[in-house]
Design a protein around this motif. Structure first.
Motif, PDB file in Angstrom:
ATOM      1  N   THR A  44     -19.268 -40.187 -16.407  1.00 39.82           N
ATOM      2  CA  THR A  44     -18.686 -41.484 -16.727  1.00 39.82           C
ATOM      3  C   THR A  44     -17.587 -41.390 -17.775  1.00 39.82           C
ATOM      4  O   THR A  44     -16.795 -42.320 -17.915  1.00 39.82           O
ATOM      5  N   SER A  45     -17.516 -40.292 -18.514  1.00 44.14           N
ATOM      6  CA  SER A  45     -16.509 -40.143 -19.564  1.00 44.14           C
ATOM      7  C   SER A  45     -15.172 -39.672 -19.001  1.00 44.14           C
ATOM      8  O   SER A  45     -15.086 -38.588 -18.408  1.00 44.14           O
ATOM      9  N   ASN A  46     -14.131 -40.464 -19.201  1.00 48.34           N
ATOM     10  CA  ASN A  46     -12.796 -40.081 -18.742  1.00 48.34           C
ATOM     11  C   ASN A  46     -12.299 -38.824 -19.452  1.00 48.34           C
ATOM     12  O   ASN A  46     -11.703 -37.938 -18.837  1.00 48.34           O
ATOM     13  N   ILE A  47     -12.555 -38.757 -20.755  1.00 49.20           N
ATOM     14  CA  ILE A  47     -12.095 -37.614 -21.538  1.00 49.20           C
ATOM     15  C   ILE A  47     -12.732 -36.316 -21.051  1.00 49.20           C
ATOM     16  O   ILE A  47     -12.060 -35.287 -20.900  1.00 49.20           O
ATOM     17  N   ILE A  48     -14.023 -36.364 -20.789  1.00 47.32           N
ATOM     18  CA  ILE A  48     -14.728 -35.153 -20.362  1.00 47.32           C
ATOM     19  C   ILE A  48     -14.277 -34.720 -18.972  1.00 47.32           C
ATOM     20  O   ILE A  48     -14.070 -33.525 -18.721  1.00 47.32           O
ATOM     21  N   ARG A  49     -14.091 -35.666 -18.073  1.00 46.67           N
ATOM     22  CA  ARG A  49     -13.614 -35.305 -16.730  1.00 46.67           C
ATOM     23  C   ARG A  49     -12.235 -34.651 -16.797  1.00 46.67           C
ATOM     24  O   ARG A  49     -11.973 -33.652 -16.119  1.00 46.67           O
ATOM     25  N   LYS A  50     -11.345 -35.220 -17.615  1.00 45.85           N
ATOM     26  CA  LYS A  50      -9.999 -34.649 -17.733  1.00 45.85           C
ATOM     27  C   LYS A  50     -10.044 -33.237 -18.315  1.00 45.85           C
ATOM     28  O   LYS A  50      -9.244 -32.376 -17.941  1.00 45.85           O
ATOM     29  N   ARG A  51     -10.990 -33.011 -19.222  1.00 46.02           N
ATOM     30  CA  ARG A  51     -11.128 -31.663 -19.804  1.00 46.02           C
ATOM     31  C   ARG A  51     -11.535 -30.661 -18.728  1.00 46.02           C
ATOM     32  O   ARG A  51     -10.995 -29.535 -18.673  1.00 46.02           O
ATOM     33  N   TRP A  52     -12.439 -31.062 -17.847  1.00 45.52           N
ATOM     34  CA  TRP A  52     -12.861 -30.158 -16.779  1.00 45.52           C
ATOM     35  C   TRP A  52     -11.758 -29.976 -15.742  1.00 45.52           C
ATOM     36  O   TRP A  52     -11.619 -28.893 -15.161  1.00 45.52           O
ATOM     37  N   GLN A  53     -10.960 -31.003 -15.505  1.00 44.88           N
ATOM     38  CA  GLN A  53      -9.831 -30.870 -14.589  1.00 44.88           C
ATOM     39  C   GLN A  53      -8.820 -29.857 -15.128  1.00 44.88           C
ATOM     40  O   GLN A  53      -8.260 -29.061 -14.364  1.00 44.88           O
ATOM     41  N   LYS A  54      -8.595 -29.898 -16.437  1.00 51.39           N
ATOM     42  CA  LYS A  54      -7.685 -28.946 -17.062  1.00 51.39           C
ATOM     43  C   LYS A  54      -8.237 -27.532 -16.957  1.00 51.39           C
ATOM     44  O   LYS A  54      -7.501 -26.572 -16.660  1.00 51.39           O
TER      45      LYS A  54
END
Length: 302
Positions: A44-54
């Protein structure tokens, strides 16, 4: 008409690699119980998802961490995960959160479910994108008449027997660091859980404080002083031992819980493992998903 069911596990997520054990353990337990039902997880965390995408786009990182499943690198939002399942022909979804209490994020999931169920078509009801969607309970229960919250709290206390034994072996009080919330009244559930644990394990002093809201760490310290306790086992009361555990709880900074407790005369033993790593606690969410499906009339294929 045939209806196909699937399970989506909703998690805040974590960027700490070692903390993924708690997340994956819950998924493994759910898959073991329902081997013929697709089980997905969403962050649910946008920040965490973006970190994994990076990280997913970094070949060097992926080479250094072969233990991380592809699903983590490709993790999506709850709505995107449900949409993928709907596109694959699944119209009956059990959305099982891994939240501790009915806080902000759990209530947000409720709005998702309500909105998705209202989606329809002008022509025929059978063409609605979803047949049924059910929302499972958080670990410490929720309000309502179907499942008494006190029974959920008791089940959670029983599931934490290994933590009580860990504190007993360390000859220490068990102090949990919960997340808490400044805007939603969840303190009662935390305090009742601590009381249930003191009842089940009377030889172990169990106390819970929260990073946000009530009860704060100062309350825990006051109670330790009142009881004359000078040795504590400090453990996160969160699904994963993520950033809060690494920094807020056990970090070297002066305001970490470990540092503050030591300043107040306590010897601190740190246990950096999330609740999701405890098999019995992970099974609570498997039970809740099954009961949510049964309540909604959704058939899960075991």
């Amino acid at each position: 008409m045939e209806h196909n069911s699937a399970i989506v596990i909703a998690m805040f997520g974590t960027t700490v690699e070692s903390a993924l054990k708690g997340i994956l353990n819950i998924q493994d337990k759910m898959t073991a119980r329902y081997p013929n039902t697709p089980v997905r997880f969403a962050f649910t965390s946008n920040i965490i998802r973006k970190r994994w995408q990076k990280r997913a786009a970094d070949p060097e990182y992926r080479q250094l961490h072969p233990e991380i499943p592809t699903e983590v690198f490709e993790v999506k939002t709850v709505l995107a995960t449900i949409a993928d399942l709907q596109d694959q022909g699944y119209d009956s979804i059990v959305l099982q959160p891994t939240h501790i209490v009915m806080g902000e994020e759990f209530l947000d999931l409720g709005t998702y479910v309500d909105s998705l169920l209202r989606m329809g078509t002008i022509k025929k009801k059978k063409y609605k994108p979803f047949y049924k969607i059910a929302l499972g309970r958080p670990a410490l229960g929720m309000y309502g008449t179907a499942h008494p919250y006190a029974e959920d709290i008791l089940a959670a206390a029983k599931a934490l027997a290994s933590d009580a034994e860990l504190a007993r072996s360390a000859q220490a009080a068990l102090v949990y660091m919960g997340h808490g919330n400044e805007h939603f009244p969840s303190a009662g559930s935390y305090l009742e859980l601590a009381q249930q644990m003191r009842t089940l394990y009377p030889d172990v002093v169990t106390l819970i404080g929260n990073v946000e809201g009530f009860p704060p760490l100062s309350n825990v310290i006051n109670e330790l002083k009142r009881l004359g306790v000078h040795r504590v086992l400090l453990k996160p009361f969160m699904m994963v031992a993520g950033d809060h555990s690494v920094n807020d709880m056990a970090g070297p900074e002066e305001d970490s819980w470990k540092s503050v407790l030591e300043k107040n005369g306590c010897t601190v033993v740190v246990a950096e493992s999330g609740l999701g790593e405890i098999d019995a606690f992970a099974e609570l969410f498997v039970r809740n998903a099954g009961e949510a499906a049964a309540d909604a009339g959704i058939s899960l294929n075991a």
